[in-house]
Design an enzyme around this catalytic site. Structure first.
Site, PDB file in Angstrom:
ATOM      1  N   ASN A 134      43.471  37.897  43.197  1.00 30.48           N
ATOM      2  CA  ASN A 134      42.061  37.307  43.705  1.00 30.48           C
ATOM      3  C   ASN A 134      42.138  35.556  43.253  1.00 30.48           C
ATOM      4  O   ASN A 134      43.449  35.114  42.829  1.00 30.48           O
ATOM      5  CB  ASN A 134      40.560  37.868  42.897  1.00 30.48           C
ATOM      6  N   LYS A 136      24.389  45.670  37.453  1.00 32.18           N
ATOM      7  CA  LYS A 136      25.508  45.727  36.928  1.00 32.18           C
ATOM      8  C   LYS A 136      25.460  45.918  35.326  1.00 32.18           C
ATOM      9  O   LYS A 136      25.972  46.717  34.765  1.00 32.18           O
ATOM     10  CB  LYS A 136      26.321  44.445  37.258  1.00 32.18           C
TER      11      LYS A 136
END
Length: 398
Positions: free
Chosen positions: A208, A337
């Site tokens: 990434n 999350k």
């Protein structure tokens, strides 16, 4: 500076002992008072006269010296210093420390002390990698012993790898941190950073855009507050912070293993952008382009490092901080999350392409805890790191 700081320097037997002569000089240049202790094997590499001349102090060598021990000198030595430094620390001396042995002056001093201890290991790469040494290392870290190094490089024996003693100035910096009055002195904090690279074949991988800049800045800010930082990083572009215990990894599984091996910490900050998936069966050969069509890659889910640590039934760090890089519904997704993972704080940021944050020099974050959310203004990643480090110091009661 180290003005009037009292350093008890234990030099054990290894070729790296020659670096301790320069270390003494560097410490004294900064105002430290150095009292040296030589093991018998250390005298095979440096002489008591050279050590004494550089330290401007008596060299202690013998546990059974009638003059020094008349008043239990080893007890006084072990407790009159501000810091005990072991440089170099051989595998043998580390083993003695880990198992509470006290059969010479150095090991007796280390067992009899209530003074903080900083260790600079130096040994052959095979000795360093041996399971026994790694068990001893884990035990010593669990006992609160601090480490600087070892570094990776060429060995005097001709081999290459981790085991070189840290350079004198690296040790000096570690001594300055250990004897400073920062609010995180005595706290051990783990930070993960950078991307992970998940191999497809020997030349291709999944990754990434994380540069690792925010993680490096956080580690640096914690070090400046006096923390002993374990820095686990993937292959990031950002410069590595100085004064940390550096662990380089490639994959998510390697990062999880490194984290689990270093979890005797006061806090853990998971800033790394870990890949969610990996190729289930990476090829050991380069995948060739053929006319028969595209290759089919089967994916497997990577371990969830944040959730694994947050939900540990025993040994969980008192404070676990995660990061949430989101491109939409940032606060809602990050809040969910935090609850799902079980961590204490989530640092949420918007990494959609328009923000320029992923790989950039600035960040705009929201700190989310069970007390709610707190939006911070956009600022440089260094400023974000300093603010987070200060907040963490407050939370730990430093």
């Amino acid at each position: 500076m180290l003005t009037n700081k009292r350093i008890l320097l234990i030099i054990s037997g290894g070729i790296a002992a020659y670096k301790s002569l320069d270390l003494i000089r560097r410490l004294r240049e900064r105002g430290a008072q150095v009292t040296p202790v030589l093991t018998r094997s250390a005298e095979e590499f440096v002489t008591p006269l050279s050590v004494s001349s550089l330290a401007g102090s008596q060299v202690y060598r013998d546990l059974f010296d009638l003059t020094d021990e008349a008043d239990m000198g080893h007890i006084q030595l072990s407790r009159s210093a501000d810091l005990i430094v072991v440089a170099p620390a051989t595998a043998d001396l580390m083993a003695k420390m880990a198992h509470g042995m006290a059969n010479d002056l150095a090991s007796t001093l280390l067992l009899a002390t209530d003074t903080p201890v900083l260790v600079a290991p130096a040994m052959n790469v095979r000795m360093w990698d041996h399971p026994a040494t790694q068990r001893n290392l884990a035990q010593l870290k669990g006992d609160g012993i601090s480490f600087v190094g070892p570094n990776e490089g060429d060995m005097a024996c001709g081999e290459f790898g981790p085991g070189r003693m840290a350079e004198p100035m690296e040790i000096v910096e570690a001594v300055q941190r250990a004897t400073s009055a920062g609010p995180l002195v005595g706290r051990r904090i783990l930070v993960t950073s950078g991307p992970t690279h998940e191999p497809i074949d020997p030349v291709r991988y999944i990754a990434n855009r994380s540069s690792g800049a925010q993680g490096s800045a956080i580690a640096d800010a914690l070090v400046k507050l006096g923390a002993d930082v374990v820095f686990v990083t993937g292959p990031a572009d950002a410069a590595r912070p100085e004064g940390v215990e550096l662990i380089e990894v490639e994959t998510a599984q390697e990062m999880l293993t490194a984290v689990q091996e270093n979890l005797a910490v006061d806090a853990a900050i998971f800033c790394a952008a870990v890949a969610d998936w990996r190729v289930a069966s990476a090829s050991d050969r380069k995948i060739k382009k053929t006319k028969g069509g595209l290759p089919v890659l089967e994916f497997a889910e990577n371990p969830d490092i944040l959730a694994t640590v947050s939900q540990m039934p025993t040994g969980r760090p008192p404070l676990v901080v995660g990061f949430a890089a989101e491109t939409d519904d940032v606060i809602e997704n990050a809040t969910a999350k935090r609850i799902r993972k079980g961590c204490d704080w989530i640092v949420a940021n918007d990494v959609s392409p328009a923000t320029g944050i992923m790989g950039g020099s600035e960040n705009a974050v929201t700190l989310i805890s069970n007390e709610g959310s707190e939006a911070w203004p956009r600022m440089g990643k260094t400023e974000v790191a300093e603010k987070l480090a200060a907040r963490l110091a407050d939370a730990l009661g430093a």
